[in-house]
Design an enzyme around this catalytic site. Structure first.
Site, PDB file in Angstrom:
ATOM      1  N   ILE A 138       6.872  25.090  54.893  1.00 18.44           N
ATOM      2  CA  ILE A 138       5.805  25.373  53.926  1.00 18.44           C
ATOM      3  C   ILE A 138       4.546  24.553  54.253  1.00 18.44           C
ATOM      4  O   ILE A 138       3.421  25.058  54.188  1.00 18.44           O
ATOM      5  CB  ILE A 138       6.313  25.130  52.488  1.00 18.44           C
ATOM      6  CG1 ILE A 138       7.486  26.098  52.215  1.00 18.44           C
ATOM      7  CG2 ILE A 138       5.195  25.350  51.468  1.00 18.44           C
ATOM      8  CD1 ILE A 138       8.135  25.973  50.868  1.00 18.44           C
TER       9      ILE A 138
ATOM     10  N   ASP B  38       3.910  13.807  59.086  1.00 14.92           N
ATOM     11  CA  ASP B  38       5.315  14.224  59.116  1.00 14.92           C
ATOM     12  C   ASP B  38       6.077  13.202  59.949  1.00 14.92           C
ATOM     13  O   ASP B  38       5.526  12.640  60.899  1.00 14.92           O
ATOM     14  CB  ASP B  38       5.456  15.619  59.745  1.00 14.92           C
ATOM     15  CG  ASP B  38       6.717  16.343  59.290  1.00 14.92           C
ATOM     16  OD1 ASP B  38       6.593  17.400  58.655  1.00 14.92           O
ATOM     17  OD2 ASP B  38       7.837  15.843  59.568  1.00 14.92           O
ATOM     18  N   ASN B  39       7.338  12.972  59.608  1.00 13.77           N
ATOM     19  CA  ASN B  39       8.133  12.044  60.429  1.00 13.77           C
ATOM     20  C   ASN B  39       8.995  12.797  61.443  1.00 13.77           C
ATOM     21  O   ASN B  39       9.807  12.194  62.131  1.00 13.77           O
ATOM     22  CB  ASN B  39       9.009  11.138  59.554  1.00 13.77           C
ATOM     23  CG  ASN B  39      10.058  11.913  58.767  1.00 13.77           C
ATOM     24  OD1 ASN B  39      10.164  13.128  58.898  1.00 13.77           O
ATOM     25  ND2 ASN B  39      10.836  11.210  57.968  1.00 13.77           N
TER      26      ASN B  39
ATOM     27  N   SER C  44      11.497  14.524  61.091  1.00 11.07           N
ATOM     28  CA  SER C  44      12.953  14.413  60.911  1.00 11.07           C
ATOM     29  C   SER C  44      13.599  15.793  60.987  1.00 11.07           C
ATOM     30  O   SER C  44      14.789  15.912  61.256  1.00 11.07           O
ATOM     31  CB  SER C  44      13.279  13.746  59.575  1.00 11.07           C
ATOM     32  OG  SER C  44      12.940  14.599  58.507  1.00 11.07           O
TER      33      SER C  44
ATOM     34  N   SER D 183      10.815  22.805  42.491  1.00 14.24           N
ATOM     35  CA  SER D 183      11.704  23.948  42.682  1.00 14.24           C
ATOM     36  C   SER D 183      12.224  24.453  41.338  1.00 14.24           C
ATOM     37  O   SER D 183      12.420  23.665  40.395  1.00 14.24           O
ATOM     38  CB  SER D 183      12.888  23.501  43.542  1.00 14.24           C
ATOM     39  OG  SER D 183      13.922  24.453  43.487  1.00 14.24           O
TER      40      SER D 183
ATOM     41  N   THR E 268      15.002  25.030  40.821  1.00 18.71           N
ATOM     42  CA  THR E 268      16.310  24.404  40.681  1.00 18.71           C
ATOM     43  C   THR E 268      16.312  23.320  39.592  1.00 18.71           C
ATOM     44  O   THR E 268      17.374  22.908  39.129  1.00 18.71           O
ATOM     45  CB  THR E 268      16.754  23.839  42.057  1.00 18.71           C
ATOM     46  OG1 THR E 268      18.143  23.629  42.048  1.00 18.71           O
ATOM     47  CG2 THR E 268      16.065  22.555  42.402  1.00 18.71           C
TER      48      THR E 268
ATOM     49  N   TYR F 138      20.064  17.239  45.574  1.00 18.35           N
ATOM     50  CA  TYR F 138      18.750  17.761  45.983  1.00 18.35           C
ATOM     51  C   TYR F 138      17.946  18.170  44.749  1.00 18.35           C
ATOM     52  O   TYR F 138      16.779  17.815  44.579  1.00 18.35           O
ATOM     53  CB  TYR F 138      18.923  18.967  46.924  1.00 18.35           C
ATOM     54  CG  TYR F 138      17.711  19.861  46.972  1.00 18.35           C
ATOM     55  CD1 TYR F 138      16.577  19.490  47.692  1.00 18.35           C
ATOM     56  CD2 TYR F 138      17.686  21.067  46.257  1.00 18.35           C
ATOM     57  CE1 TYR F 138      15.449  20.300  47.693  1.00 18.35           C
ATOM     58  CE2 TYR F 138      16.567  21.883  46.264  1.00 18.35           C
ATOM     59  CZ  TYR F 138      15.450  21.498  46.984  1.00 18.35           C
ATOM     60  OH  TYR F 138      14.342  22.296  46.973  1.00 18.35           O
TER      61      TYR F 138
ATOM     62  N   LYS G  15      14.277  16.629  42.996  1.00 23.29           N
ATOM     63  CA  LYS G  15      13.086  17.373  42.571  1.00 23.29           C
ATOM     64  C   LYS G  15      12.770  17.048  41.114  1.00 23.29           C
ATOM     65  O   LYS G  15      11.622  16.812  40.743  1.00 23.29           O
ATOM     66  CB  LYS G  15      13.287  18.885  42.754  1.00 23.29           C
ATOM     67  CG  LYS G  15      13.289  19.349  44.201  1.00 23.29           C
ATOM     68  CD  LYS G  15      11.909  19.178  44.842  1.00 23.29           C
ATOM     69  CE  LYS G  15      11.864  19.638  46.285  1.00 23.29           C
ATOM     70  NZ  LYS G  15      10.652  19.200  47.002  1.00 23.29           N
TER      71      LYS G  15
ATOM     72  N   ARG H 178      29.475  31.385  45.965  1.00 22.13           N
ATOM     73  CA  ARG H 178      29.104  30.023  46.356  1.00 22.13           C
ATOM     74  C   ARG H 178      29.012  29.183  45.085  1.00 22.13           C
ATOM     75  O   ARG H 178      28.282  29.559  44.152  1.00 22.13           O
ATOM     76  CB  ARG H 178      27.753  30.045  47.085  1.00 22.13           C
ATOM     77  CG  ARG H 178      27.330  28.715  47.668  1.00 22.13           C
ATOM     78  CD  ARG H 178      26.076  28.860  48.524  1.00 22.13           C
ATOM     79  NE  ARG H 178      24.889  29.148  47.701  1.00 22.13           N
ATOM     80  CZ  ARG H 178      23.668  29.293  48.199  1.00 22.13           C
ATOM     81  NH1 ARG H 178      23.462  29.200  49.500  1.00 22.13           N
ATOM     82  NH2 ARG H 178      22.648  29.542  47.402  1.00 22.13           N
TER      83      ARG H 178
ATOM     84  N   GLY I 135      27.976  26.908  42.150  1.00 20.89           N
ATOM     85  CA  GLY I 135      26.655  26.486  41.674  1.00 20.89           C
ATOM     86  C   GLY I 135      25.644  27.614  41.576  1.00 20.89           C
ATOM     87  O   GLY I 135      24.577  27.440  41.005  1.00 20.89           O
TER      88      GLY I 135
HETATM   89  C1  UD1 Z   1      18.680  27.612  46.993  1.00 20.98           C
HETATM   90  C2  UD1 Z   1      19.055  26.355  46.247  1.00 20.98           C
HETATM   91  C3  UD1 Z   1      17.842  25.843  45.531  1.00 20.98           C
HETATM   92  C4  UD1 Z   1      16.691  25.659  46.490  1.00 20.98           C
HETATM   93  C5  UD1 Z   1      16.399  26.968  47.207  1.00 20.98           C
HETATM   94  C6  UD1 Z   1      15.339  26.835  48.266  1.00 20.98           C
HETATM   95  C7  UD1 Z   1      21.432  26.458  45.663  1.00 20.98           C
HETATM   96  C8  UD1 Z   1      22.418  26.621  44.555  1.00 20.98           C
HETATM   97  N1  UD1 Z   1      20.143  26.600  45.311  1.00 20.98           N
HETATM   98  O1  UD1 Z   1      18.322  28.617  46.041  1.00 20.98           O
HETATM   99  O2  UD1 Z   1      18.184  24.616  44.934  1.00 20.98           O
HETATM  100  O3  UD1 Z   1      15.547  25.238  45.795  1.00 20.98           O
HETATM  101  O4  UD1 Z   1      17.592  27.401  47.844  1.00 20.98           O
HETATM  102  O5  UD1 Z   1      15.759  26.007  49.305  1.00 20.98           O
HETATM  103  O6  UD1 Z   1      21.788  26.234  46.785  1.00 20.98           O
HETATM  104  N2  UD1 Z   1      23.497  33.853  50.122  1.00 20.98           N
HETATM  105  C9  UD1 Z   1      24.462  34.595  50.795  1.00 20.98           C
HETATM  106  N3  UD1 Z   1      24.757  34.266  52.078  1.00 20.98           N
HETATM  107  C10 UD1 Z   1      24.136  33.249  52.737  1.00 20.98           C
HETATM  108  C11 UD1 Z   1      23.138  32.512  52.066  1.00 20.98           C
HETATM  109  C12 UD1 Z   1      22.852  32.825  50.744  1.00 20.98           C
HETATM  110  O7  UD1 Z   1      25.029  35.523  50.229  1.00 20.98           O
HETATM  111  O8  UD1 Z   1      24.455  33.013  53.898  1.00 20.98           O
HETATM  112  C13 UD1 Z   1      23.204  34.188  48.736  1.00 20.98           C
HETATM  113  C14 UD1 Z   1      23.409  33.036  47.784  1.00 20.98           C
HETATM  114  O9  UD1 Z   1      24.735  32.859  47.434  1.00 20.98           O
HETATM  115  C15 UD1 Z   1      22.501  33.466  46.638  1.00 20.98           C
HETATM  116  C16 UD1 Z   1      21.324  34.181  47.352  1.00 20.98           C
HETATM  117  O10 UD1 Z   1      21.835  34.534  48.627  1.00 20.98           O
HETATM  118  O11 UD1 Z   1      23.184  34.394  45.843  1.00 20.98           O
HETATM  119  C17 UD1 Z   1      20.112  33.316  47.534  1.00 20.98           C
HETATM  120  O12 UD1 Z   1      20.540  32.091  48.122  1.00 20.98           O
HETATM  121  P1  UD1 Z   1      19.526  31.020  48.727  1.00 20.98           P
HETATM  122  O13 UD1 Z   1      18.619  31.694  49.684  1.00 20.98           O
HETATM  123  O14 UD1 Z   1      20.332  29.860  49.231  1.00 20.98           O
HETATM  124  O15 UD1 Z   1      18.625  30.595  47.491  1.00 20.98           O
HETATM  125  P2  UD1 Z   1      19.068  29.977  46.063  1.00 20.98           P
HETATM  126  O16 UD1 Z   1      20.508  29.714  45.971  1.00 20.98           O
HETATM  127  O17 UD1 Z   1      18.485  30.854  45.021  1.00 20.98           O
END
Ligand code: UD1
Length: 342
Positions: free
Chosen positions: A12, A31-32, A34, A124, A126, A149, A153, A291, A293
């Site tokens: 970003i 930026d470091n 990392s 976020s 989140t 994480y 935030k 997944r 959470g």
């Molecule tokens: C995630 C983080 C959130 C962070 C945001 C941006 C969690 C619970 N939340 O949001 O804290 O601010 O990323 O970095 O991790 N999915 C799949 N397969 C995959 C990857 C994701 O099905 O390989 C699904 C996930 O389960 C979810 C959706 O895609 O249902 C979106 O996932 P993701 O892109 O990781 O975003 P968030 O979970 O909304």
């Protein structure tokens, strides 16, 4: 006016640098490295009309920060730097708290020493409690984060809001929904290290053949197609929101929280299908278990940013899919790191 962009070579931050330089701002990047490298800075300079004044430094290094603030007249800080892998934050909480919280404190201390009174912070969605009703407004309940994480935030928001109120700074705290897409040139984009955690980079890496098959996390949610629904926003629209905040800083003094999303929900399956259709590629997937959470549905009420900043998102989910693919197709290995780097 000079803006300091922290995390300038991240996904970003790099986009912000290109756009701010294009708008005529003086931009200082830090930026470091990392989670990124010097190649990103070269690409920013290739895309922008002016050169980015870049420093490789860690925000927790007060002496290094002081040097930068002395050498450059910083009027405003855009703070994007931070560790962001949700899963790693669970196994290495101290790394996440130590890095993200200490960086924010060190940055604010330095701003205070050098009388810089404006900050834009990359937070976020989140931070919102999982029990809220949709859509989420800025007044929805926060806290109850499910991972360290998210708590960093939440805590950084609090730290920045408190110091801004105490010192009379202007602070715009943006709560991002799901940021995807890339620069339309296909030269800069999301390049996560290791296996992606987020859906869009996973989709693009499967499409380009770097990964075999997308695990679709949960198909039994109470949604029309059984998959989770998220509010995707193009990185270009996201950065427009930041620029609107800087341009409106006089009208929006004090501490303000804004959601940045489109207000529209897209299911995981819809995102995969739109990506396939618009780009003419296949993304093999297989249903896996939920997944932990994950919420079934999250989307924003972003009317406050529209109302107060005169901002509105312009890009469609199709645009997001096309731009994300252009970036990955042109850079199958991202900026060139080994895909398996931990
Ligand atoms: C995630 C983080 C959130 C962070 C945001 C941006 C969690 C619970 N939340 O949001 O804290 O601010 O990323 O970095 O991790 N999915 C799949 N397969 C995959 C990857 C994701 O099905 O390989 C699904 C996930 O389960 C979810 C959706 O895609 O249902 C979106 O996932 P993701 O892109 O990781 O975003 P968030 O979970 O909304």
């Amino acid at each position: 006016m000079a803006i300091l962009v922290t995390g300038a070579s991240g996904y970003i931050g790099s986009f912000a640098c290109v756009r701010l330089l294009g708008e005529g701002f003086g931009v200082v990047g830090i930026d470091n490295f990392s989670n990124s490298g010097a190649e990103v800075v070269e690409r920013i300079n290739e895309l922008a009309p002016k050169k980015l004044r870049f420093y490789e430094a860690d925000l927790r290094d007060a002496a290094a920060l002081d040097k930068i603030f002395k050498a450059e007249r910083i009027d405003c800080v855009m703070h994007f730097a931070g560790l962001k892998a949700v899963g790693v934050s669970v196994s290495k909480p101290l790394e996440y708290y130590g890095n993200n919280i200490n960086a924010a404190i060190s940055l604010c201390e330095c701003m205070d020493r050098h009388d810089t009174g404006a900050i834009v912070f990359s937070s976020s969605a989140t931070v919102y409690d999982g029990a809220n009703e949709m859509p989420l407004t800025e007044d929805s309940k926060t806290g109850g984060c499910t991972n360290p994480y998210g708590w960093t935030k939440f805590m950084c928001e609090q730290i920045i809001a408190d110091i801004a109120r105490a010192k009379g700074w202007t602070a715009s705290i943006f709560r991002y929904f799901n940021v995807i897409g890339a620069h339309e040139s296909g030269r800069i984009g999301d390049d996560p290290s290791g296996t992606p955690n987020n859906l869009m980079p996973y989709i693009t890496q499967v499409a380009v053949g770097r990964l075999e098959c997308l695990p679709l996390n949960g198909t039994d949610y109470p949604t029309p197609d059984g998959t989770c629904i998220r509010d995707y926003i193009h990185i270009s629209d996201l950065i427009d929101g930041h620029i609107a905040a800087v341009k409106n800083a006089n009208k929006n003094a004090g501490v303000n929280f804004y959601n940045l999303g489109t207000g529209r929900g897209t299911s995981n399956l819809e995102l995969i299908e739109t990506f396939e259709q618009i780009n003419g590629v296949r993304v093999p997937y297989r249903a896996t278990k939920r997944r932990p959470g994950d919420l079934a549905v999250t989307y924003a009420d972003a009317s406050k940013a529209r109302r107060e900043l005169g901002w509105s998102p312009k890009k469609s989910v199709e645009d997001m899919c096309a731009d994300a693919w252009r970036w990955q197709k042109n850079n199958p290995e991202g900026y060139g790191r080994n895909a398996e780097k931990p």
